[in-house]
Structure formats: C-alpha cells, structure tokens
Design an enzyme around this catalytic site. Structure first.
Site, PDB file in Angstrom:
ATOM      1  N   HIS A  57       0.869  -1.250  -0.024  1.00  0.00           N
ATOM      2  CA  HIS A  57      -0.021  -0.061   0.002  1.00  0.00           C
ATOM      3  C   HIS A  57       0.801   1.247   0.171  1.00  0.00           C
ATOM      4  O   HIS A  57       1.925   0.998   0.003  1.00  0.00           O
ATOM      5  CB  HIS A  57      -1.063  -0.199   1.296  1.00  0.00           C
ATOM      6  CG  HIS A  57      -0.142   0.144   2.507  1.00  0.00           C
ATOM      7  ND1 HIS A  57       0.591  -0.779   3.074  1.00  0.00           N
ATOM      8  CD2 HIS A  57      -0.508   0.956   3.535  1.00  0.00           C
ATOM      9  CE1 HIS A  57       0.805  -0.505   4.330  1.00  0.00           C
ATOM     10  NE2 HIS A  57       0.266   0.705   4.745  1.00  0.00           N
ATOM     11  N   HIS A  59       1.223   4.125   1.860  1.00  0.00           N
ATOM     12  CA  HIS A  59       2.027   4.849   3.110  1.00  0.00           C
ATOM     13  C   HIS A  59       3.304   4.968   3.162  1.00  0.00           C
ATOM     14  O   HIS A  59       4.064   3.873   2.665  1.00  0.00           O
ATOM     15  CB  HIS A  59       1.446   4.263   4.348  1.00  0.00           C
ATOM     16  CG  HIS A  59      -0.095   4.535   4.659  1.00  0.00           C
ATOM     17  ND1 HIS A  59      -0.680   3.651   5.418  1.00  0.00           N
ATOM     18  CD2 HIS A  59      -0.858   5.517   4.373  1.00  0.00           C
ATOM     19  CE1 HIS A  59      -1.852   4.292   5.501  1.00  0.00           C
ATOM     20  NE2 HIS A  59      -2.177   5.185   4.677  1.00  0.00           N
ATOM     21  N   ASP A  61       5.731   4.733   5.235  1.00  0.00           N
ATOM     22  CA  ASP A  61       6.677   3.960   5.910  1.00  0.00           C
ATOM     23  C   ASP A  61       6.744   2.460   5.298  1.00  0.00           C
ATOM     24  O   ASP A  61       7.090   1.735   5.794  1.00  0.00           O
ATOM     25  CB  ASP A  61       6.024   3.778   7.456  1.00  0.00           C
ATOM     26  CG  ASP A  61       4.595   3.406   7.685  1.00  0.00           C
ATOM     27  OD1 ASP A  61       3.788   3.408   6.899  1.00  0.00           O
ATOM     28  OD2 ASP A  61       4.378   2.688   8.559  1.00  0.00           O
ATOM     29  N   HIS A  62       6.034   2.411   4.215  1.00  0.00           N
ATOM     30  CA  HIS A  62       6.142   1.160   3.326  1.00  0.00           C
ATOM     31  C   HIS A  62       6.649   1.369   1.854  1.00  0.00           C
ATOM     32  O   HIS A  62       7.245   0.498   1.252  1.00  0.00           O
ATOM     33  CB  HIS A  62       4.710   0.329   3.075  1.00  0.00           C
ATOM     34  CG  HIS A  62       4.164  -0.076   4.510  1.00  0.00           C
ATOM     35  ND1 HIS A  62       4.327  -1.269   4.912  1.00  0.00           N
ATOM     36  CD2 HIS A  62       3.663   0.619   5.655  1.00  0.00           C
ATOM     37  CE1 HIS A  62       3.649  -1.328   6.076  1.00  0.00           C
ATOM     38  NE2 HIS A  62       3.351  -0.175   6.595  1.00  0.00           N
ATOM     39  N   HIS A 115      -7.534  -0.717   5.450  1.00  0.00           N
ATOM     40  CA  HIS A 115      -6.522   0.120   6.045  1.00  0.00           C
ATOM     41  C   HIS A 115      -6.434   1.388   4.991  1.00  0.00           C
ATOM     42  O   HIS A 115      -6.166   2.512   5.437  1.00  0.00           O
ATOM     43  CB  HIS A 115      -5.185  -0.424   6.413  1.00  0.00           C
ATOM     44  CG  HIS A 115      -4.053   0.367   6.952  1.00  0.00           C
ATOM     45  ND1 HIS A 115      -4.159   0.956   8.053  1.00  0.00           N
ATOM     46  CD2 HIS A 115      -2.911   0.643   6.167  1.00  0.00           C
ATOM     47  CE1 HIS A 115      -2.945   1.543   8.385  1.00  0.00           C
ATOM     48  NE2 HIS A 115      -2.181   1.235   6.955  1.00  0.00           N
ATOM     49  N   ASP A 134      -0.399  -3.878   6.306  1.00  0.00           N
ATOM     50  CA  ASP A 134      -1.172  -3.348   7.414  1.00  0.00           C
ATOM     51  C   ASP A 134      -2.714  -3.791   7.290  1.00  0.00           C
ATOM     52  O   ASP A 134      -3.379  -2.958   8.022  1.00  0.00           O
ATOM     53  CB  ASP A 134      -0.812  -1.943   7.441  1.00  0.00           C
ATOM     54  CG  ASP A 134       0.399  -1.429   7.872  1.00  0.00           C
ATOM     55  OD1 ASP A 134       1.329  -2.154   8.233  1.00  0.00           O
ATOM     56  OD2 ASP A 134       0.775  -0.115   7.789  1.00  0.00           O
ATOM     57  N   HIS A 172       4.130  -4.465  11.067  1.00  0.00           N
ATOM     58  CA  HIS A 172       4.621  -3.754  12.327  1.00  0.00           C
ATOM     59  C   HIS A 172       4.438  -4.710  13.447  1.00  0.00           C
ATOM     60  O   HIS A 172       4.263  -5.762  13.415  1.00  0.00           O
ATOM     61  CB  HIS A 172       3.632  -2.628  12.666  1.00  0.00           C
ATOM     62  CG  HIS A 172       3.463  -1.460  11.596  1.00  0.00           C
ATOM     63  ND1 HIS A 172       4.385  -0.406  11.908  1.00  0.00           N
ATOM     64  CD2 HIS A 172       2.833  -1.358  10.646  1.00  0.00           C
ATOM     65  CE1 HIS A 172       4.152   0.260  10.845  1.00  0.00           C
ATOM     66  NE2 HIS A 172       3.319  -0.098  10.193  1.00  0.00           N
TER      67      HIS A 172
END
Length: 256
Positions: A57, A59, A61-62, A115, A134, A172
C-alpha cells in the site's frame, strides 16, 4: 532445501521490511521498504542484489525507500493497481487474480481494502508465506484510514482460506499491545492466554513476534473471530452479525 529465504529487517520504531530470495535463481525482492538504508545494509552484508520491490500500500513507511532502491539497483517496483496514482515509479500494477514471480517463487495477489482503499497482500505458497502489510497483524488488524469496517472484515476473512501453517509476515511489531487488547475481548480463550505469555517472553528479550501462523491467528486474533458465537457472547453481542461485532472490536481497539 527451502525454496527461498525470508529475512526480517526491523525499521523505524516498529516497522518490518522483508527480503525474499528465490533459492534456485537468486532473484531477490524487498517487501514494503519504508527506508532504503537498512535494506542496502542487509543486501551488502549478504552479497545479494535487488531485483524487485513489492508494495502492499501507499503509506510512506512502506514505500519511502522505493526511489533510492530503484535508482541503486534498477529494481522493478510492483504495487497495487488501485493505488497507482499514489505510489511513484511503479513499473507493474497488480490486483486480485494476478500473480507475481520472484524468480521461481510465485505469489497470488489478494485485494484487501480497509486500512487503505487499494491495499493488497502477497501469498507465496512455495515458502508458505503471506506478506500482509497493514491489513492483518499478529493478533490485530490495521486502522481503517480509508475503508470501512465491513470492507476490512471481508478482506481479512480471505486469509482464513489459506493453509493453517502459512506464516504471517506483517508490517509492524504491534503484537504485545494487540495481545493485551485481545484478552479484553476473549479473556477465557486458553490458546490466547498461552500465546500472550509467549509473546511477553519474546518482547522482554527484544525478539520479534513475527512470523506467526494463520492457524494461530484463526484461534486467537479477535479480528478474525467476529463470527465466532463465543466472541459475540463475551462482548454482550449475542446474535449480532459478524460485521457489527467486527465494527465494535475495531472501535474498542481504537480506544484501547
């Protein structure tokens, strides 16, 4: 000999990045590189090249390491069709029904909105691994930033069809908090009680709780158990639909 190797790379405060390497061909992929530096360090330590970047996805942080890794290695970026406008530099887009190959390792794609609206997951049967980003966490699920609780429920139960030994590699290290919350939903679940104890031991030793297995999640993860009558009863919601129970579980977790 195993068909492939999976390397867990801790990143930021609680993110996990994964390397997946095909044993036969040596082709190597990274899943959800939030940052490039720890990926480069791991590749150089092992003498590996990087061929493919897989994103679940959009975001940061990915995907934050995508551009640097692509520039350094010439790696091909593969990500969700439904988020093609949100992930820069995508070379290939995929959705449910498509497959992805890392050397001779082939993944089925799952559309798992909730998400984010276009979230996907990668299931590699040859290495018995689900990379869920996530969507599904160990003992939890992602917050509903772009989707609905009903969407997320129908996304997550797709994973219950996978073999119980399938290893879950999520985005995570949220497991200890998730475990403590899960006990508020099913305090009498003996499998959950035993799992929480094991998780506490791992975290005290600063060891990852990932991977878990799909079988463990089916038995203990409240977000996969919203249609189990005992769960509804324990929550004072006997007779409610799975979607309604799931919505309440997600609401309680958001306020936990």
């Amino acid at each position: 000999m195993s068909a492939g190797d999976i390397i867990l790379i801790p990143n930021r405060s609680d993110n996990y990045i994964y390397l997946l390497r095909c044993a036969k061909s040596g082709v190597t992929a990274v899943i959800d590189p939030g940052d490039a530096a720890p990926v480069i360090d791991e590749l150089e330590k092992r003498g590996w090249q990087l061929d493919i970047i897989l994103n679940t996805h959009h975001h940061n942080d990915h995907v934050g390491g995508n551009a640097e890794l692509k520039e350094k290695y010439g790696a091909k970026i593969i990500g969700p069709t439904a988020e093609a406008d949100k992930i820069g530099g995508l070379d290939v887009t995929v959705a449910e029904g498509d497959t992805v190959k890392v050397g001779e390792l082939e993944a089925s794609i799952y559309d798992v909105p909730g998400h984010t609206a276009g979230h996907i997951a990668f299931y590699f049967p040859a290495v018995s691994a689900l990379f869920s980003g996530d969507s599904l966490f160990a003992l939890g699920c992602g917050r509903l930033f772009e989707g609905t609780a009903e969407q997320m429920w129908h996304s997550l139960i797709k994973f219950r069809t996978l073999p119980v030994e399938t290893r879950l590699y999520c985005g995570h290290e949220y497991t200890l908090n998730n475990a403590r919350f899960a006990l508020t939903i099913e305090p009498e679940n003996t499998a959950l009680q035993a799992r929480v104890s094991a998780i506490e031991t791992l975290r005290k030793a600063n060891r990852p709780t990932i991977p878990s297995t799909i079988g463990e999640e089916i038995d203990t993860n409240p977000f996969l158990r919203a249609d189990v009558p005992l769960v509804g009863k324990a929550m004072g919601m006997s007779g409610a639909t799975a979607e309604i129970v799931f919505t309440e579980i997600r609401h309680r977790k958001d306020n936990f």
